[in-house]
Design a protein around this motif. Structure first.
Motif, PDB file in Angstrom:
ATOM      1  N   SER A 228      -6.860 -41.277  84.134  1.00  0.00           N
ATOM      2  CA  SER A 228      -5.702 -40.523  84.641  1.00  0.00           C
ATOM      3  C   SER A 228      -4.429 -41.349  84.627  1.00  0.00           C
ATOM      4  O   SER A 228      -3.322 -40.801  84.714  1.00  0.00           O
ATOM      5  CB  SER A 228      -5.986 -40.030  86.060  1.00  0.00           C
ATOM      6  OG  SER A 228      -6.301 -41.105  86.917  1.00  0.00           O
ATOM      7  N   HIS A 229      -4.553 -42.681  84.531  1.00  0.00           N
ATOM      8  CA  HIS A 229      -3.425 -43.621  84.572  1.00  0.00           C
ATOM      9  C   HIS A 229      -2.554 -43.412  85.811  1.00  0.00           C
ATOM     10  O   HIS A 229      -1.324 -43.456  85.757  1.00  0.00           O
ATOM     11  CB  HIS A 229      -2.575 -43.558  83.316  1.00  0.00           C
ATOM     12  CG  HIS A 229      -1.949 -44.897  83.001  1.00  0.00           C
ATOM     13  ND1 HIS A 229      -0.802 -45.020  82.254  1.00  0.00           N
ATOM     14  CD2 HIS A 229      -2.321 -46.163  83.337  1.00  0.00           C
ATOM     15  CE1 HIS A 229      -0.485 -46.295  82.134  1.00  0.00           C
ATOM     16  NE2 HIS A 229      -1.410 -47.006  82.785  1.00  0.00           N
ATOM     17  N   GLY A 230      -3.233 -43.157  86.896  1.00  0.00           N
ATOM     18  CA  GLY A 230      -2.596 -42.985  88.193  1.00  0.00           C
ATOM     19  C   GLY A 230      -3.684 -43.022  89.250  1.00  0.00           C
ATOM     20  O   GLY A 230      -4.866 -43.214  88.938  1.00  0.00           O
ATOM     21  N   PRO A 231      -3.341 -42.849  90.499  1.00  0.00           N
ATOM     22  CA  PRO A 231      -4.360 -42.849  91.545  1.00  0.00           C
ATOM     23  C   PRO A 231      -5.394 -41.753  91.301  1.00  0.00           C
ATOM     24  O   PRO A 231      -5.046 -40.583  91.096  1.00  0.00           O
ATOM     25  CB  PRO A 231      -3.549 -42.580  92.821  1.00  0.00           C
ATOM     26  CG  PRO A 231      -2.148 -42.991  92.483  1.00  0.00           C
ATOM     27  CD  PRO A 231      -1.975 -42.675  91.037  1.00  0.00           C
ATOM     28  N   CYS A 346       1.385 -42.398  85.930  1.00  0.00           N
ATOM     29  CA  CYS A 346       2.530 -43.148  86.458  1.00  0.00           C
ATOM     30  C   CYS A 346       2.264 -44.647  86.426  1.00  0.00           C
ATOM     31  O   CYS A 346       2.907 -45.411  87.145  1.00  0.00           O
ATOM     32  CB  CYS A 346       2.830 -42.709  87.887  1.00  0.00           C
ATOM     33  SG  CYS A 346       1.468 -43.007  89.048  1.00  0.00           S
ATOM     34  N   GLY A 347       1.312 -45.099  85.603  1.00  0.00           N
ATOM     35  CA  GLY A 347       0.865 -46.479  85.674  1.00  0.00           C
ATOM     36  C   GLY A 347       1.571 -47.413  84.713  1.00  0.00           C
ATOM     37  O   GLY A 347       2.667 -47.149  84.225  1.00  0.00           O
ATOM     38  N   ASP A 394      -0.261 -48.660  89.314  1.00  0.00           N
ATOM     39  CA  ASP A 394       0.984 -48.868  90.054  1.00  0.00           C
ATOM     40  C   ASP A 394       1.795 -49.962  89.376  1.00  0.00           C
ATOM     41  O   ASP A 394       1.459 -51.142  89.468  1.00  0.00           O
ATOM     42  CB  ASP A 394       0.678 -49.256  91.503  1.00  0.00           C
ATOM     43  CG  ASP A 394       1.940 -49.430  92.348  1.00  0.00           C
ATOM     44  OD1 ASP A 394       3.047 -49.295  91.794  1.00  0.00           O
ATOM     45  OD2 ASP A 394       1.804 -49.698  93.556  1.00  0.00           O
ATOM     46  N   PRO A 395       2.900 -49.617  88.686  1.00  0.00           N
ATOM     47  CA  PRO A 395       3.683 -50.625  87.977  1.00  0.00           C
ATOM     48  C   PRO A 395       4.407 -51.598  88.888  1.00  0.00           C
ATOM     49  O   PRO A 395       5.007 -52.568  88.417  1.00  0.00           O
ATOM     50  CB  PRO A 395       4.680 -49.788  87.155  1.00  0.00           C
ATOM     51  CG  PRO A 395       4.773 -48.499  87.869  1.00  0.00           C
ATOM     52  CD  PRO A 395       3.430 -48.256  88.490  1.00  0.00           C
ATOM     53  N   GLY A 435       7.210 -41.355  83.232  1.00  0.00           N
ATOM     54  CA  GLY A 435       5.769 -41.403  83.417  1.00  0.00           C
ATOM     55  C   GLY A 435       5.069 -41.706  82.115  1.00  0.00           C
ATOM     56  O   GLY A 435       5.698 -41.882  81.067  1.00  0.00           O
ATOM     57  N   THR A 436       3.739 -41.781  82.167  1.00  0.00           N
ATOM     58  CA  THR A 436       2.941 -42.063  80.977  1.00  0.00           C
ATOM     59  C   THR A 436       2.295 -40.766  80.504  1.00  0.00           C
ATOM     60  O   THR A 436       2.947 -39.728  80.465  1.00  0.00           O
ATOM     61  CB  THR A 436       1.913 -43.172  81.283  1.00  0.00           C
ATOM     62  OG1 THR A 436       1.068 -42.755  82.366  1.00  0.00           O
ATOM     63  CG2 THR A 436       2.614 -44.464  81.666  1.00  0.00           C
ATOM     64  N   TRP A 437       1.000 -40.795  80.151  1.00  0.00           N
ATOM     65  CA  TRP A 437       0.390 -39.569  79.637  1.00  0.00           C
ATOM     66  C   TRP A 437       0.100 -38.597  80.772  1.00  0.00           C
ATOM     67  O   TRP A 437      -0.017 -38.979  81.934  1.00  0.00           O
ATOM     68  CB  TRP A 437      -0.848 -39.864  78.815  1.00  0.00           C
ATOM     69  CG  TRP A 437      -1.995 -40.481  79.548  1.00  0.00           C
ATOM     70  CD1 TRP A 437      -2.935 -39.842  80.300  1.00  0.00           C
ATOM     71  CD2 TRP A 437      -2.349 -41.866  79.586  1.00  0.00           C
ATOM     72  NE1 TRP A 437      -3.857 -40.732  80.801  1.00  0.00           N
ATOM     73  CE2 TRP A 437      -3.517 -42.000  80.376  1.00  0.00           C
ATOM     74  CE3 TRP A 437      -1.792 -43.028  79.012  1.00  0.00           C
ATOM     75  CZ2 TRP A 437      -4.131 -43.221  80.617  1.00  0.00           C
ATOM     76  CZ3 TRP A 437      -2.414 -44.240  79.252  1.00  0.00           C
ATOM     77  CH2 TRP A 437      -3.569 -44.322  80.045  1.00  0.00           C
ATOM     78  N   CYS A 438      -0.038 -37.337  80.408  1.00  0.00           N
ATOM     79  CA  CYS A 438      -0.114 -36.260  81.402  1.00  0.00           C
ATOM     80  C   CYS A 438      -1.553 -35.899  81.741  1.00  0.00           C
ATOM     81  O   CYS A 438      -2.349 -35.596  80.861  1.00  0.00           O
ATOM     82  CB  CYS A 438       0.613 -35.021  80.868  1.00  0.00           C
ATOM     83  SG  CYS A 438       0.456 -33.571  81.937  1.00  0.00           S
TER      84      CYS A 438
END
Length: 493
Positions: A228-231, A346-347, A394-395, A435-438
């Motif tokens: 997910s490239h996020g939490p 969002c990573g 988290d960037p 953001g990154t991928w969706c």
């Protein structure tokens, strides 16, 4: 300049001016052999010779956004005989893909991997006869993958079948229902009844319901964050299940599709082939201010005040930024709401050059989602250095430009690691991606899906964030752009 920025101790907190300075510098370094070189000149020259088929307009088709969705839509529209203009805000094409140079290698700072189970991008590989290579690159001398797992402050090495089997078994259990939910993963409407039954569940909720060992839990939750490239608490369980179902519903297929094969000459090589083939006009560094559908034509106005008229407009902009353009008639309020809420991605994707060879085979290191480097994997292995790719949610977890901070975190897995260089692109600070991928959040299929990708008058939506199948991938973007061009052709004749 680049080394100074990468070694800085300044916190990772870019404002718009900082971002544009950094992004412009790095994009310019790549562009000498890429999309700002001969390919764009030829494309503009070829497209400028064509007259619009539609009377009273500058162009038959104007495409907003130069990612893979936009470039595909522009190429196909031009090849359909329409005078086509592509407008891109950045000084390069590729969107959230970005071929760069790092430690003497072509690396991808955004989208990277492709696979033959991704039909749209693989068709382009065949169309243009592009070479594909495997990662990790370099001198891998032993088969297989070693896992290093950080559990309760200690690092465990897993490299034997009896160690790896239970870990991989946890994935099979987690995704046991994925193929039933996504029986036809390219047909969301067909799958929607099953999707809606599960869509309120987050990816993390589903994992926490399982009876797992500490090692299994760290590995599974780290990969869910990576997908997910996020939490993982913000990603829908049905979204990560879609990833599993698409390549055939097994772990090896998923890992190969999402991390094994890539373009030998970078994603930019496909972008360049598409531009050369399409011969459409384009304007870089041209952000759009407004789109006004006047019934018999559309007026597009740029931030700098340029005005272009078209018979149709194709929107290929990321969902997180499309609402920053003023549309008349106004965008669907739910599309605006979703864009302001933002999708899960969002990573940060970080490239790390480490002194010496870390291992004889591919190594993947995994830690808790709270760790600054929760997923680290071999990208290039040479005798005197190793390049690792890191994905984090988290960037701003640490200052990722600070080699010392990255090295301290990496030593939780590799105690003797010496970090020589780091490299990344701050996608969440990029005003043209945010953001990154969706990946969608829990509840989004019911709340937002009926509103995404709905054409309105002469404005057609072909966003990669909302394509079918491999949505959020290069493949999904190409499919979305292709579909938009088909619908424009049906309208314009």
């Amino acid at each position: 300049m680049q080394d100074k920025e990468q070694n800085s101790n300044t916190p990772l907190d870019f404002n718009r001016r900082d971002f544009m300075r950094r992004a412009g510098a790095s994009a310019g370094a790549v562009a000498a052999g890429g999309v700002l070189g001969t390919a764009s000149s030829a494309a503009n020259a070829g497209g400028a010779q064509r007259k619009a088929k539609t009377k009273g307009v500058d162009y038959d088709v104007i495409v907003l956004g130069g990612g893979f969705a936009g470039v595909t839509a522009a190429r196909d529209s031009s090849k359909n005989g329409y005078k086509t203009l592509l407008l891109e805000a950045r000084d390069r094409l590729g969107g959230r893909t970005f071929t760069s140079e790092f430690a003497g290698h072509k690396v991808e700072l955004g989208g990277t991997w492709i696979h033959w189970t991704q039909p749209f991008v693989w068709a382009e590989v065949q169309r243009y006869q592009l070479d594909v290579v495997e990662t990790p690159k370099g001198k891998i001398v032993e088969p297989g993958t070693t896992l290093k797992v950080l559990v309760d402050g200690r690092c465990e090495t897993l490299d034997k079948p009896e160690q790896l089997g239970p870990v991989f078994g946890a994935f099979n259990k987690y995704f046991a229902d994925a193929s039933a939910i996504w029986e036809r993963p390219y047909d969301t409407a067909f799958c929607l009844p099953e999707v809606l039954k599960h869509e309120k569940l987050s990816a993390l909720d589903a994992a926490q319901k399982m009876n797992l060992t500490p090692v299994q839990r760290v590995v599974l939750e780290a990969y869910l964050m990576g997908l997910s490239h996020g939490p993982a608490s913000q990603a829908a369980y049905v979204e990560v299940s879609r990833w599993w179902a698409l390549p055939g519903g097994n772990m090896k297929a998923l890992f190969d599709a999402g991390g094994r094969y890539t373009f030998k000459d970078g994603t930019v090589s496909l972008i360049n082939k598409m531009i050369e083939d399409g011969k459409f006009e384009m304007r870089l560094k041209t952000p759009v201010k407004s789109v006004d559908d006047r019934g018999d034509h559309v007026v597009v106005t740029t931030v700098n005040g340029q005005r272009y008229t078209a018979a149709a407009v194709i929107v290929g902009l990321p969902m997180n930024v499309v609402h920053n353009v003023q549309f008349t008639p106004a965008l669907d309020p739910r599309v605006v709401e979703a864009g302001r809420e933002k999708h899960v991605g969002c990573g940060i994707k970080l490239m790390i050059k480490v002194k010496g060879r870390l291992a004889k085979n591919k190594v993947t290191a995994l830690g808790p989602a709270s760790h600054p480097l929760p997923i680290v994997s071999t990208y290039v292995a040479e005798d005197d250095y190793t390049i690792m790719t890191m994905f984090g949610s988290d960037p701003k977890r640490i200052d990722y430009r600070d080699k010392a901070a990255v090295q301290a975190a990496l030593r939780d897995y590799f105690p003797e690691a010496v970090v020589e260089q780091v490299h990344f692109n701050p996608w969440t600070d990029d005003p043209y991606s945010q953001g990154t991928w969706c990946d969608y959040k829990p509840g989004w299929f019911e709340k937002y899906l009926p509103h995404f990708q709905k054409d309105r008058g002469r404005v057609v939506f072909g966003q990669g964030d909302h394509g079918e199948g491999w949505r959020g991938f290069i493949d999904g973007a190409i499919g979305a752009g292709m579909g938009a061009a088909v619908r424009v052709k049906a309208r314009l004749g």
